[in-house]
Structures are given as structure tokens and as C-alpha cells.
Design a protein around this motif. Structure first.
Motif, PDB file in Angstrom:
ATOM      1  N   VAL A  61       0.881  -1.192  -0.007  1.00 28.81           N
ATOM      2  CA  VAL A  61       0.167   0.021  -0.041  1.00 28.81           C
ATOM      3  C   VAL A  61       0.973   1.137   0.032  1.00 28.81           C
ATOM      4  O   VAL A  61       0.730   2.085  -0.826  1.00 28.81           O
ATOM      5  N   ARG A  62       1.948   1.312   0.966  1.00 36.86           N
ATOM      6  CA  ARG A  62       2.950   2.451   1.010  1.00 36.86           C
ATOM      7  C   ARG A  62       3.387   2.539  -0.548  1.00 36.86           C
ATOM      8  O   ARG A  62       3.486   3.616  -0.587  1.00 36.86           O
ATOM      9  N   ALA A  63       3.893   1.314  -1.047  1.00 37.46           N
ATOM     10  CA  ALA A  63       4.541   1.664  -2.414  1.00 37.46           C
ATOM     11  C   ALA A  63       3.788   2.234  -3.401  1.00 37.46           C
ATOM     12  O   ALA A  63       4.275   3.206  -4.299  1.00 37.46           O
ATOM     13  N   GLU A  64       2.495   1.515  -3.247  1.00 36.93           N
ATOM     14  CA  GLU A  64       1.354   2.205  -4.320  1.00 36.93           C
ATOM     15  C   GLU A  64       1.305   3.886  -4.197  1.00 36.93           C
ATOM     16  O   GLU A  64       1.060   4.460  -5.074  1.00 36.93           O
ATOM     17  N   ASP A  65       1.324   4.109  -2.878  1.00 36.50           N
ATOM     18  CA  ASP A  65       1.039   5.592  -2.629  1.00 36.50           C
ATOM     19  C   ASP A  65       2.228   6.422  -2.844  1.00 36.50           C
ATOM     20  O   ASP A  65       2.245   7.628  -3.592  1.00 36.50           O
ATOM     21  N   ILE A  66       3.723   5.958  -2.886  1.00 34.60           N
ATOM     22  CA  ILE A  66       4.910   6.368  -3.340  1.00 34.60           C
ATOM     23  C   ILE A  66       4.635   6.823  -4.681  1.00 34.60           C
ATOM     24  O   ILE A  66       4.985   7.903  -5.376  1.00 34.60           O
ATOM     25  N   VAL A  67       4.386   5.389  -5.764  1.00 34.08           N
ATOM     26  CA  VAL A  67       4.293   5.834  -7.042  1.00 34.08           C
ATOM     27  C   VAL A  67       3.197   6.821  -7.503  1.00 34.08           C
ATOM     28  O   VAL A  67       3.501   7.369  -8.554  1.00 34.08           O
ATOM     29  N   ALA A  68       2.139   6.834  -6.780  1.00 32.79           N
ATOM     30  CA  ALA A  68       1.078   7.731  -7.206  1.00 32.79           C
ATOM     31  C   ALA A  68       1.392   9.239  -6.857  1.00 32.79           C
ATOM     32  O   ALA A  68       1.233  10.107  -7.739  1.00 32.79           O
ATOM     33  N   THR A  69       2.192   9.378  -5.755  1.00 33.79           N
ATOM     34  CA  THR A  69       2.636  10.699  -5.638  1.00 33.79           C
ATOM     35  C   THR A  69       3.541  11.149  -6.689  1.00 33.79           C
ATOM     36  O   THR A  69       3.481  12.197  -7.092  1.00 33.79           O
ATOM     37  N   ALA A  70       4.447  10.411  -6.995  1.00 34.85           N
ATOM     38  CA  ALA A  70       5.634  10.689  -7.857  1.00 34.85           C
ATOM     39  C   ALA A  70       4.955  10.900  -9.380  1.00 34.85           C
ATOM     40  O   ALA A  70       5.191  11.761  -9.949  1.00 34.85           O
ATOM     41  N   ALA A  71       3.827  10.103  -9.647  1.00 39.06           N
ATOM     42  CA  ALA A  71       2.968  10.267 -10.909  1.00 39.06           C
ATOM     43  C   ALA A  71       2.410  12.004 -10.675  1.00 39.06           C
ATOM     44  O   ALA A  71       2.499  12.671 -11.988  1.00 39.06           O
ATOM     45  N   ARG A  72       1.779  12.114  -9.612  1.00 39.30           N
ATOM     46  CA  ARG A  72       1.126  13.284  -9.778  1.00 39.30           C
ATOM     47  C   ARG A  72       2.055  14.475  -9.965  1.00 39.30           C
ATOM     48  O   ARG A  72       1.828  15.449 -10.535  1.00 39.30           O
ATOM     49  N   ARG A  73       3.252  14.428  -9.102  1.00 39.29           N
ATOM     50  CA  ARG A  73       4.494  15.427  -9.225  1.00 39.29           C
ATOM     51  C   ARG A  73       4.736  15.660 -10.707  1.00 39.29           C
ATOM     52  O   ARG A  73       4.860  16.625 -11.154  1.00 39.29           O
ATOM     53  N   ALA A  74       4.902  14.227 -11.351  1.00 42.07           N
ATOM     54  CA  ALA A  74       5.291  14.451 -12.844  1.00 42.07           C
ATOM     55  C   ALA A  74       4.539  15.230 -13.639  1.00 42.07           C
ATOM     56  O   ALA A  74       4.756  16.052 -14.587  1.00 42.07           O
ATOM     57  N   GLN A  75       3.085  14.862 -13.413  1.00 34.47           N
ATOM     58  CA  GLN A  75       1.950  15.471 -14.252  1.00 34.47           C
ATOM     59  C   GLN A  75       1.739  16.916 -13.899  1.00 34.47           C
ATOM     60  O   GLN A  75       1.324  17.812 -14.877  1.00 34.47           O
ATOM     61  N   LEU A  76       2.076  17.504 -12.810  1.00 35.79           N
ATOM     62  CA  LEU A  76       2.014  18.799 -12.763  1.00 35.79           C
ATOM     63  C   LEU A  76       2.987  19.578 -13.156  1.00 35.79           C
ATOM     64  O   LEU A  76       2.850  20.589 -13.661  1.00 35.79           O
ATOM     65  N   ARG A  77       4.301  18.943 -13.287  1.00 35.41           N
ATOM     66  CA  ARG A  77       5.423  19.518 -13.949  1.00 35.41           C
ATOM     67  C   ARG A  77       5.271  19.330 -15.446  1.00 35.41           C
ATOM     68  O   ARG A  77       5.755  20.402 -16.155  1.00 35.41           O
ATOM     69  N   ALA A  78       4.663  18.444 -15.862  1.00 39.33           N
ATOM     70  CA  ALA A  78       4.481  18.356 -17.402  1.00 39.33           C
ATOM     71  C   ALA A  78       3.182  17.745 -17.894  1.00 39.33           C
ATOM     72  O   ALA A  78       2.887  16.546 -17.840  1.00 39.33           O
ATOM     73  N   PRO A  79       2.136  18.419 -17.710  1.00 40.81           N
ATOM     74  CA  PRO A  79       0.963  17.904 -17.996  1.00 40.81           C
ATOM     75  C   PRO A  79       0.370  17.116 -19.086  1.00 40.81           C
ATOM     76  O   PRO A  79      -0.450  16.275 -18.845  1.00 40.81           O
ATOM     77  N   ASP A  80       1.160  17.272 -20.277  1.00 35.09           N
ATOM     78  CA  ASP A  80       0.966  16.465 -21.322  1.00 35.09           C
ATOM     79  C   ASP A  80       1.671  15.164 -21.479  1.00 35.09           C
ATOM     80  O   ASP A  80       1.678  14.525 -22.439  1.00 35.09           O
ATOM     81  N   LEU A  81       2.355  14.993 -20.388  1.00 29.06           N
ATOM     82  CA  LEU A  81       3.416  14.096 -20.520  1.00 29.06           C
ATOM     83  C   LEU A  81       2.690  12.733 -20.023  1.00 29.06           C
ATOM     84  O   LEU A  81       1.819  12.573 -19.315  1.00 29.06           O
ATOM     85  N   LYS A  82       2.896  11.418 -20.607  1.00 28.22           N
ATOM     86  CA  LYS A  82       2.301  10.357 -20.602  1.00 28.22           C
ATOM     87  C   LYS A  82       2.966   9.548 -19.630  1.00 28.22           C
ATOM     88  O   LYS A  82       4.463   9.333 -19.431  1.00 28.22           O
ATOM     89  N   VAL A  83       2.641   9.194 -18.193  1.00 26.88           N
ATOM     90  CA  VAL A  83       3.240   8.810 -17.236  1.00 26.88           C
ATOM     91  C   VAL A  83       2.591   7.353 -16.843  1.00 26.88           C
ATOM     92  O   VAL A  83       1.275   7.205 -16.527  1.00 26.88           O
ATOM     93  N   THR A  84       3.359   6.357 -16.670  1.00 28.61           N
ATOM     94  CA  THR A  84       2.899   4.996 -15.961  1.00 28.61           C
ATOM     95  C   THR A  84       3.669   4.572 -14.834  1.00 28.61           C
ATOM     96  O   THR A  84       4.771   4.966 -14.637  1.00 28.61           O
TER      97      THR A  84
END
Length: 291
Positions: A61-84
Motif C-alpha cells: 500500500v505504501r509503495a503504491e502511494d509512493i508511485v502515485a505521489t511521484a506520478a502526480r508530481r510529474a503530471q504537475l510539472r508536465a501536464p501532457d506527459l504520458k506517465v505510467t
């Protein structure tokens, strides 16, 4: 043709999140997707009693929270970026080396969440750098925003023993083109003690020979350099590791090659790259060099 993703190893630490920022900027420059990976053998620490539990292990659960937080950060920085994202229950060094088979670039930070984690993450970065199948960026120094807004405006590349056709040199010019900055090619040379002489008229001859060989190596490395990218070349007397570390103080990216020998299963990093990864003041790109 599908563009291979940039893969980032994340662990929830601030350095790994800054690596996400750096990789997001790089992905925009390349027009590549971003893949965020958290790898850990949490099952080893959660205990066998979880086998019958229908809920997810707390570490997962913690790991999934970590990658989800990282993904949100990447999308805020580059909204059009495809992130998985992906969470992998295995040793991070094995997971990242495998991920590098299908990546255009692999990016990691340098430190973890505690003293023990710092040492572990450092060893993971070194192991992955010595086995990755694609170029790898290890974030060193004050690297915030250096992809998008380079502080020093140059890429430095170390020229190795086989300069002609060097993958590291090609990578340096590609990165310089994306950033719109020049390349500085650096070759260090030393005169072995047994070649020197006490005669004042002869003492400089061996040194001059080794310096000339360094000049020729730089010339060979840059013979196919793109004409539209500004480049300079320098020879430095001394150990290559020290010369490159000194050059890193005025660079946005330092590029070094790592020889890869087919069938060899040990760490394939080299002493120069190993030393630079520990001491560089800027991000380091380790580029596989086929033998």
C-alpha cells in the motif's frame, strides 16, 4: 515507431522525487513517455502470516502511494506527459536492470530515507550503473531544474581509451542538442614514472608524447561530431577521475562510458566511472560502451 520510455527508480525520498522532476523534463525534451518504478522485497519483511490475509500488505500500500505521489508530481510539472507506474516485489537492482532493457534512459537519485537507506540506495545505483542496458543518469549535486534550465550551459564528456565511435560521445552531443548547449570533450593523460628521466633536456619528451596521444584521442572522438553543435576539447594532466570531477563543477551533465563485455557477469563500470559517481557535483550519465 514507438519511443521507449524513460524509467525512474523511486523510493519516496526527496532525492528520488527530484529525480522524477529531472526525468519529466528530459522526457519532454525527448518526446518520450515516463515510467515510474518502485521495487522492494516487502514480502520478506511482512511475514508469512500475510499469506492468508485478503488485504494488501502494508508495504505494498505504501509503495503504491509512493508511485502515485511521484506520478502526480510529474503530471504537475508536465501536464501532457504520458506517465505510467509499477510496483515490483523484488530487489530494486534486479528490477531496474531488467527495466533498462526496454528503456531509452534510466534515472535514479543518490540517497534514500535514512543512513542505512542511503548506503543501500548508493549500492543499488552503482550495481545498476554497472549492468544497465541503456544509458543511466545518476542525479548528483544541486541538479534541480538543470535539464530545463541549465545553470552552466554545457555538457562535459570524458573521452576513453577507444574514442572513435564512442557511444558516450554520441550521447553527449544528443543531450547537448536537446538543451541547445555546447559540448566539452575532456581527455586526461599521465606520464608513468618509469618513463621519466633525470636529464633536464629529456625529461619533457615522454610527457609531450602522452599529451599528444591525448590530443589525437580527442580528435578521433570528435571527427564525426555534428557540425551544428559547438564543441571544445581539452587535455588535462592527471588522473581521469579527478579531471572529470573538477570539470563537473562547471557542467550541467557529465557523461562517461562504461565498457560492456558480453558474457561477463561482474560489475562492468570501471574505476573512473565508479569514482565520478561518488564525487561528481552534477548529474552523471553512464553510457554502455560495447567492446
Amino acid at each position: 515507431m514507438t519511443t521507449l520510455p524513460i524509467v525512474v527508480g523511486v523510493d519516496g525520498s526527496e532525492p528520488s522525487l527530484r529525480a522524477v522532476d529531472w526525468a519529466a523534463d528530459e522526457a519532454v525534451l525527448r518526446g518520450a513517455p515516463l515510467r515510474l518504478v518502485y521495487a522492494s522485497l516487502w514480502e520478506r519483511y511482512e511475514g508469512e502470516s500475510l499469506a492468508d490475509d485478503l488485504t494488501k500488505p502494508s508495504e505494498q500500500v505504501r509503495a503504491e502511494d509512493i508511485v502515485a505521489t511521484a506520478a502526480r508530481r510529474a503530471q504537475l510539472r508536465a501536464p501532457d506527459l504520458k506517465v505510467t507506474t509499477d510496483v515490483l516485489p523484488e530487489e530494486p537492482e534486479y528490477a531496474l536492470v531488467r527495466e533498462s532493457r526496454d528503456a531509452s534512459l534510466l534515472v535514479t537519485g543518490t540517497r534514500g530515507r535514512s543512513g542505512i537507506a542511503e548506503a543501500l540506495l548508493g549500492s543499488v545505483s552503482l550495481i545498476v550503473a554497472g549492468h544497465a542496458h541503456c544509458p543511466m543518469i545518476v542525479l548528483r549535486g544541486n541538479h534541480d531544474n538543470q535539464t530545463r534550465f541549465g545553470t552552466h550551459g554545457r555538457v562535459v564528456v570524458g573521452v576513453g581509451e577507444k574514442p572513435a565511435g564512442s557511444a558516450a560521445v554520441r550521447f553527449a552531443f544528443e543531450e547537448a542538442r536537446r538543451r541547445g548547449v555546447p559540448v566539452e570533450a575532456l581527455r586526461a593523460w599521465r606520464c608513468p614514472a618509469h618513463e621519466t628521466t633525470d636529464h633536464p633536456l629529456m625529461s619533457s619528451e615522454p610527457a609531450r608524447l602522452h599529451e599528444q596521444q591525448a590530443v589525437e584521442a580527442l580528435r578521433a572522438a570528435l571527427q564525426d561530431a555534428p557540425a551544428d553543435i559547438e564543441s571544445t576539447s581539452h587535455t588535462v594532466e592527471g588522473h581521469p577521475r579527478n579531471a572529470l570531477v573538477n570539470a563537473s563543477h562547471g557542467a550541467d551533465l557529465l557523461v562517461v562510458g562504461a565498457r560492456r563485455r558480453p558474457g561477463h557477469f561482474g560489475l562492468q563500470l570501471g574505476r573512473v566511472a565508479h569514482g565520478v559517481l561518488h564525487r561528481s557535483s552534477c548529474p552523471v550519465a553512464v553510457v554502455p560502451e560495447p567492446v
